[in-house]
Design a protein around this motif. Structure first.
Motif, short mmCIF file in Angstrom:
data_model
loop_
_atom_site.label_atom_id
_atom_site.label_comp_id
_atom_site.label_asym_id
_atom_site.label_seq_id
_atom_site.Cartn_x
_atom_site.Cartn_y
_atom_site.Cartn_z
N ALA A 1 26.86 10.66 -35.90
CA ALA A 1 26.00 10.14 -34.84
C ALA A 1 26.45 8.74 -34.47
O ALA A 1 27.01 8.01 -35.29
N VAL A 2 26.22 8.37 -33.22
CA VAL A 2 26.52 7.02 -32.76
C VAL A 2 25.73 6.05 -33.62
O VAL A 2 24.51 6.21 -33.78
N PRO A 3 26.39 5.04 -34.21
CA PRO A 3 25.67 4.13 -35.11
C PRO A 3 24.68 3.24 -34.37
O PRO A 3 24.89 2.89 -33.20
N LYS A 4 23.62 2.88 -35.06
CA LYS A 4 22.65 1.92 -34.54
C LYS A 4 23.22 0.52 -34.68
O LYS A 4 23.94 0.22 -35.63
N HIS B 1 31.24 2.01 -43.43
CA HIS B 1 31.45 3.28 -44.12
C HIS B 1 31.83 4.38 -43.12
O HIS B 1 32.71 5.19 -43.39
N GLU B 2 31.17 4.39 -41.96
CA GLU B 2 31.44 5.42 -40.96
C GLU B 2 32.84 5.27 -40.37
O GLU B 2 33.53 6.27 -40.15
N VAL B 3 33.28 4.05 -40.14
CA VAL B 3 34.63 3.82 -39.62
C VAL B 3 35.67 4.29 -40.64
O VAL B 3 36.65 4.96 -40.27
N TYR C 1 38.41 17.56 -38.09
CA TYR C 1 37.96 17.26 -36.74
C TYR C 1 36.68 16.42 -36.78
O TYR C 1 35.72 16.79 -37.43
N VAL C 2 36.70 15.30 -36.06
CA VAL C 2 35.53 14.42 -35.96
C VAL C 2 34.86 14.69 -34.62
O VAL C 2 35.51 14.66 -33.57
N ILE C 3 33.57 14.96 -34.67
CA ILE C 3 32.78 15.16 -33.46
C ILE C 3 31.69 14.11 -33.46
O ILE C 3 30.85 14.09 -34.37
N LYS C 4 31.74 13.24 -32.48
CA LYS C 4 30.71 12.20 -32.36
C LYS C 4 29.56 12.75 -31.52
O LYS C 4 29.78 13.32 -30.46
N VAL C 5 28.34 12.60 -32.05
CA VAL C 5 27.16 13.10 -31.36
C VAL C 5 26.26 11.93 -30.97
O VAL C 5 26.33 10.84 -31.54
N ASP C 6 25.40 12.18 -29.99
CA ASP C 6 24.64 11.11 -29.36
C ASP C 6 23.45 10.58 -30.16
O ASP C 6 23.03 9.45 -29.94
N ASP C 7 22.93 11.34 -31.12
CA ASP C 7 21.67 10.92 -31.72
C ASP C 7 21.49 11.45 -33.14
O ASP C 7 21.51 12.67 -33.35
N ALA C 8 21.30 10.55 -34.10
CA ALA C 8 21.09 10.94 -35.50
C ALA C 8 19.79 11.72 -35.67
O ALA C 8 19.72 12.63 -36.51
#
Length: 162
Positions: A70-73, A82-84, A96-103
């Motif tokens: 999820a996009v980080p706050k 950690h996420e990076v 495969y990394v998939i970035k999503v809009d909301d945790a």
């Protein structure tokens, strides 16, 4: 850039803030992500949470197919770091990394009471040669990820409301 796209038809929308948004007429990629998550969860192939994901990847990265993040706050620099590092590790190990809009939406899809910023979808192995097997949604996500693999900035997938 927030993306909602399918293999069939793409529409680009330029909003006032000059971000380019991709939407589609067929099944959006966000729904495909949800379908893949729910199927993998029903098969006990989802690892939920940043710590659990890092632990799993440190032991056996070859077993993971997707890492959803999820996009980080803003303001949580330790989690962001950690996420990076997790994202870099995934790319290094061809996950495969998939970035999503909301945790929150990600957590609700997974039926979590706490808000989790990431999860892994593990591979399925089958046959005598113990070959990797993908279902339809996973194949679509692999195609999506391959199409964006070399992009300087990966699009953010808009998950469906839960």
């Amino acid at each position: 850039m927030v993306v909602e796209e399918s293999a069939n038809m793409h529409h680009y929308h330029n909003h006032n803030n000059n971000s380019l948004e991709l939407t589609e007429c067929a099944m959006p990629i966000g729904r495909t992500v949800k379908t893949a998550l729910l199927r993998a969860q029903s098969e006990a192939r989802v690892i939920v949470g940043l710590s659990a994901a890092i632990n799993t990847l440190s032991k056996s990265p070859e077993g993971s197919l997707f890492c959803l993040m999820a996009v980080p706050k803003d303001g949580d620099s330790a989690t962001h770091m950690h996420e990076v590092l997790l994202e870099a590790f995934c790319y290094e190990n061809d996950i495969y990394v998939i970035k999503v809009d909301d945790a929150t939406k990600l957590s609700r899809i997974l039926g979590q009471e706490s808000i989790e910023s990431c999860c892994l979808i593990q591979k399925t192995w089958a046959g005598e040669q113990n070959e990797e097997q993908l279902n339809k949604a996973e194949n679509q996500l692999v195609d999506y990820c391959e199409a964006h693999w070399d992009a300087p900035q990966h699009p953010i997938v808009q998950l469906p409301a839960v």
